[in-house]
Write a protein that holds these residues in place. Sequence first.
Motif, PDB file in Angstrom:
ATOM      1  N   ASP A   6       0.844  -1.195   0.000  1.00 50.56           N
ATOM      2  CA  ASP A   6       0.000   0.000   0.000  1.00 50.56           C
ATOM      3  C   ASP A   6       0.883   1.250   0.000  1.00 50.56           C
ATOM      4  N   PRO A   7       0.841   2.053  -1.080  1.00 52.91           N
ATOM      5  CA  PRO A   7       1.720   3.229  -1.155  1.00 52.91           C
ATOM      6  C   PRO A   7       1.393   4.285  -0.103  1.00 52.91           C
ATOM      7  N   ASP A   8       0.196   4.215   0.504  1.00 57.39           N
ATOM      8  CA  ASP A   8      -0.103   5.172   1.568  1.00 57.39           C
ATOM      9  C   ASP A   8       0.527   4.744   2.889  1.00 57.39           C
ATOM     10  N   GLU A   9       0.953   3.493   2.944  1.00 56.75           N
ATOM     11  CA  GLU A   9       1.565   3.001   4.178  1.00 56.75           C
ATOM     12  C   GLU A   9       3.086   2.924   4.042  1.00 56.75           C
ATOM     13  N   TRP A  10       3.560   2.512   2.865  1.00 57.26           N
ATOM     14  CA  TRP A  10       4.989   2.234   2.690  1.00 57.26           C
ATOM     15  C   TRP A  10       5.603   3.150   1.652  1.00 57.26           C
ATOM     16  N   GLN A  11       6.856   3.501   1.883  1.00 54.05           N
ATOM     17  CA  GLN A  11       7.607   4.222   0.865  1.00 54.05           C
ATOM     18  C   GLN A  11       9.086   3.933   1.061  1.00 54.05           C
ATOM     19  N   GLY A  12       9.880   4.237   0.029  1.00 57.70           N
ATOM     20  CA  GLY A  12      11.301   3.934   0.186  1.00 57.70           C
ATOM     21  C   GLY A  12      12.097   4.302  -1.047  1.00 57.70           C
ATOM     22  N   PHE A  13      13.378   3.983  -0.999  1.00 53.97           N
ATOM     23  CA  PHE A  13      14.236   4.324  -2.134  1.00 53.97           C
ATOM     24  C   PHE A  13      14.838   3.076  -2.764  1.00 53.97           C
ATOM     25  N   ALA A  14      15.299   3.264  -4.002  1.00 55.12           N
ATOM     26  CA  ALA A  14      16.014   2.198  -4.704  1.00 55.12           C
ATOM     27  C   ALA A  14      17.167   2.837  -5.455  1.00 55.12           C
ATOM     28  N   PHE A  15      18.209   2.060  -5.684  1.00 57.12           N
ATOM     29  CA  PHE A  15      19.308   2.559  -6.514  1.00 57.12           C
ATOM     30  C   PHE A  15      19.936   1.381  -7.248  1.00 57.12           C
ATOM     31  N   GLY A  16      20.629   1.697  -8.326  1.00 56.82           N
ATOM     32  CA  GLY A  16      21.339   0.662  -9.073  1.00 56.82           C
ATOM     33  C   GLY A  16      22.732   1.162  -9.435  1.00 56.82           C
ATOM     34  N   LEU A  17      23.740   0.407  -8.991  1.00 57.29           N
ATOM     35  CA  LEU A  17      25.138   0.789  -9.222  1.00 57.29           C
ATOM     36  C   LEU A  17      25.760  -0.137 -10.260  1.00 57.29           C
ATOM     37  N   GLY A  18      26.617   0.404 -11.107  1.00 51.26           N
ATOM     38  CA  GLY A  18      27.356  -0.436 -12.053  1.00 51.26           C
ATOM     39  C   GLY A  18      28.618  -0.962 -11.393  1.00 51.26           C
ATOM     40  N   VAL A  19      28.668  -2.268 -11.156  1.00 49.16           N
ATOM     41  CA  VAL A  19      29.775  -2.858 -10.392  1.00 49.16           C
ATOM     42  C   VAL A  19      31.092  -2.764 -11.162  1.00 49.16           C
ATOM     43  N   ASP A  20      31.060  -3.194 -12.434  1.00 50.45           N
ATOM     44  CA  ASP A  20      32.308  -3.219 -13.214  1.00 50.45           C
ATOM     45  C   ASP A  20      32.855  -1.809 -13.381  1.00 50.45           C
ATOM     46  N   ARG A  21      31.929  -0.873 -13.604  1.00 45.79           N
ATOM     47  CA  ARG A  21      32.351   0.512 -13.802  1.00 45.79           C
ATOM     48  C   ARG A  21      33.014   1.057 -12.537  1.00 45.79           C
ATOM     49  N   LEU A  22      32.449   0.722 -11.369  1.00 46.88           N
ATOM     50  CA  LEU A  22      33.073   1.177 -10.114  1.00 46.88           C
ATOM     51  C   LEU A  22      34.453   0.552  -9.926  1.00 46.88           C
ATOM     52  N   GLY A  23      34.577  -0.726 -10.317  1.00 46.55           N
ATOM     53  CA  GLY A  23      35.875  -1.395 -10.222  1.00 46.55           C
ATOM     54  C   GLY A  23      36.897  -0.723 -11.125  1.00 46.55           C
ATOM     55  N   MET A  24      36.479  -0.368 -12.352  1.00 48.02           N
ATOM     56  CA  MET A  24      37.377   0.316 -13.283  1.00 48.02           C
ATOM     57  C   MET A  24      37.869   1.628 -12.684  1.00 48.02           C
ATOM     58  N   LEU A  25      36.923   2.355 -12.055  1.00 53.31           N
ATOM     59  CA  LEU A  25      37.283   3.648 -11.470  1.00 53.31           C
ATOM     60  C   LEU A  25      38.247   3.492 -10.312  1.00 53.31           C
ATOM     61  N   LYS A  26      37.981   2.492  -9.474  1.00 55.00           N
ATOM     62  CA  LYS A  26      38.823   2.351  -8.286  1.00 55.00           C
ATOM     63  C   LYS A  26      40.197   1.812  -8.631  1.00 55.00           C
ATOM     64  N   TYR A  27      40.242   0.859  -9.561  1.00 53.33           N
ATOM     65  CA  TYR A  27      41.514   0.176  -9.816  1.00 53.33           C
ATOM     66  C   TYR A  27      42.177   0.557 -11.131  1.00 53.33           C
ATOM     67  N   GLY A  28      41.526   1.444 -11.907  1.00 53.31           N
ATOM     68  CA  GLY A  28      42.194   2.029 -13.063  1.00 53.31           C
ATOM     69  C   GLY A  28      42.244   1.191 -14.322  1.00 53.31           C
ATOM     70  N   MET A  29      41.360   0.182 -14.463  1.00 53.96           N
ATOM     71  CA  MET A  29      41.321  -0.555 -15.727  1.00 53.96           C
ATOM     72  C   MET A  29      40.747   0.354 -16.803  1.00 53.96           C
ATOM     73  N   PRO A  30      41.401   0.434 -17.972  1.00 51.24           N
ATOM     74  CA  PRO A  30      40.953   1.411 -18.962  1.00 51.24           C
ATOM     75  C   PRO A  30      39.743   0.983 -19.812  1.00 51.24           C
ATOM     76  N   ASP A  31      39.558  -0.303 -20.079  1.00 53.07           N
ATOM     77  CA  ASP A  31      38.527  -0.696 -21.052  1.00 53.07           C
ATOM     78  C   ASP A  31      37.644  -1.794 -20.474  1.00 53.07           C
ATOM     79  N   LEU A  32      36.350  -1.526 -20.437  1.00 56.42           N
ATOM     80  CA  LEU A  32      35.407  -2.476 -19.830  1.00 56.42           C
ATOM     81  C   LEU A  32      35.419  -3.820 -20.539  1.00 56.42           C
ATOM     82  N   ARG A  33      35.628  -3.795 -21.864  1.00 61.98           N
ATOM     83  CA  ARG A  33      35.554  -5.058 -22.614  1.00 61.98           C
ATOM     84  C   ARG A  33      36.622  -6.046 -22.174  1.00 61.98           C
ATOM     85  N   ASP A  34      37.802  -5.520 -21.751  1.00 63.32           N
ATOM     86  CA  ASP A  34      38.866  -6.417 -21.290  1.00 63.32           C
ATOM     87  C   ASP A  34      38.421  -7.246 -20.089  1.00 63.32           C
TER      88      ASP A  34
END
Length: 369
Positions: free
Chosen positions: A314-342
């Motif tokens: 029931d939307p009058d009783e419950w509410q909340g949030f959702a999110f979706g993160l790209g795992v591979d993309r975050l790994g590339m950013l943290k560890y510096g891999m240049p190309d996702l296809r690799d």
Amino acid sequence: MTDLSKLEADLVAAVAGAADLAALEAVRVAALGKSGSVSELLKTMGGLSPDERRERGPLINGLRDRITAALTVRKAELEEAALNTKLAAERVDLSLPAPPERRGRVHPTMQTLDEMIAIFADMGFGLAEGPDIEDDFHNFTALNFPPKHPAREMHDTFWLPEDANGERKLLRTHTSPVQIRVMQQASGKLPGWIATGQAPPIRVIVPGRVYRSDSDATHTPMFHQLEGLVIDRAIHMGHLKWTLDAFTRRFFESDAVVTRFRPHHFPFTEPSAEMDVQCDRSGGSVKIGEGSDWLEILGGGMVHPKVLANCGLDPDEWQGFAFGLGVDRLGMLKYGMPDLRDMFAADIRWLEHWGFSAFQAPNPATGLS
Ligand code: PHE
């Protein structure tokens, strides 16, 4: 002495006299090989009269059997002697350096996922999973993508052939269908499907593979997402922002990480936002926590009332949030891999370079390994 007993005596002597395995093999070939002396005798049997055969047959066969047995015995003796000589001559030299060992490596995506799960687990999120092959209802309709709506085309979907019921399943284009399954179960609409199913409040993350017909340096037909879902009575955008900010700082192991939210549109959240992290992209590599560029890392928002209702909450009783993160993309950013296809080329040299040891000591700053 008959010809047979002479031959046997000669062969037995030759077997006994064979000094090594090669010599013994030569004796075997000379006796039992294709044109060996015993083989030749066996061949003569066909030309004998029945009476002669009755007499000579057992003699020749007996000769063959005894020579075969003698060869076997001598072979075992020689093998044992060879082993003993080798054992006597060889010593283990414990002072030699060990030969290099090939170790398996943990794929950066799995390392990244483990780190992400550990952070959210610390915040009290449970884990849910769903199927890679989804139906249209969970992937689109229940998420408020109306049939034929152009928003569906944002997802370049891999459709499966029509099944016996005329239904076309698909490879899920995001992890959001698992939101639906979790909420359906929480509302009792989908009994027993999700092992961690819980009535609201809900607090789960959903890691998994997703599929889109797309391929370039930052897109691959299969990649990984981590979905988050929190449902309670008074959850608001502030909770979403805090959760994602705290996550990002911990993931990148720096309090200097700056994030920003931009308004966006998803059919299943309202309001919707995308979150960027501040970074520096000069010099070819991406550095998080400095510079003046922004990089998008996730989508999120408040779960749309229609989506709640589609799942029996029931939307009058419950509410909340959702999110979706790209795992591979975050790994590339943290560890510096240049190309996702690799990441998915299954090249062992790449994995040896970018992969992680399975036996890492925990990082003292984060408590994560
Ligand atoms: N499912 C969205 C995508 O793949 C991301 C998202 C998840 C957005 C949850 C909002 C809420 O693009």
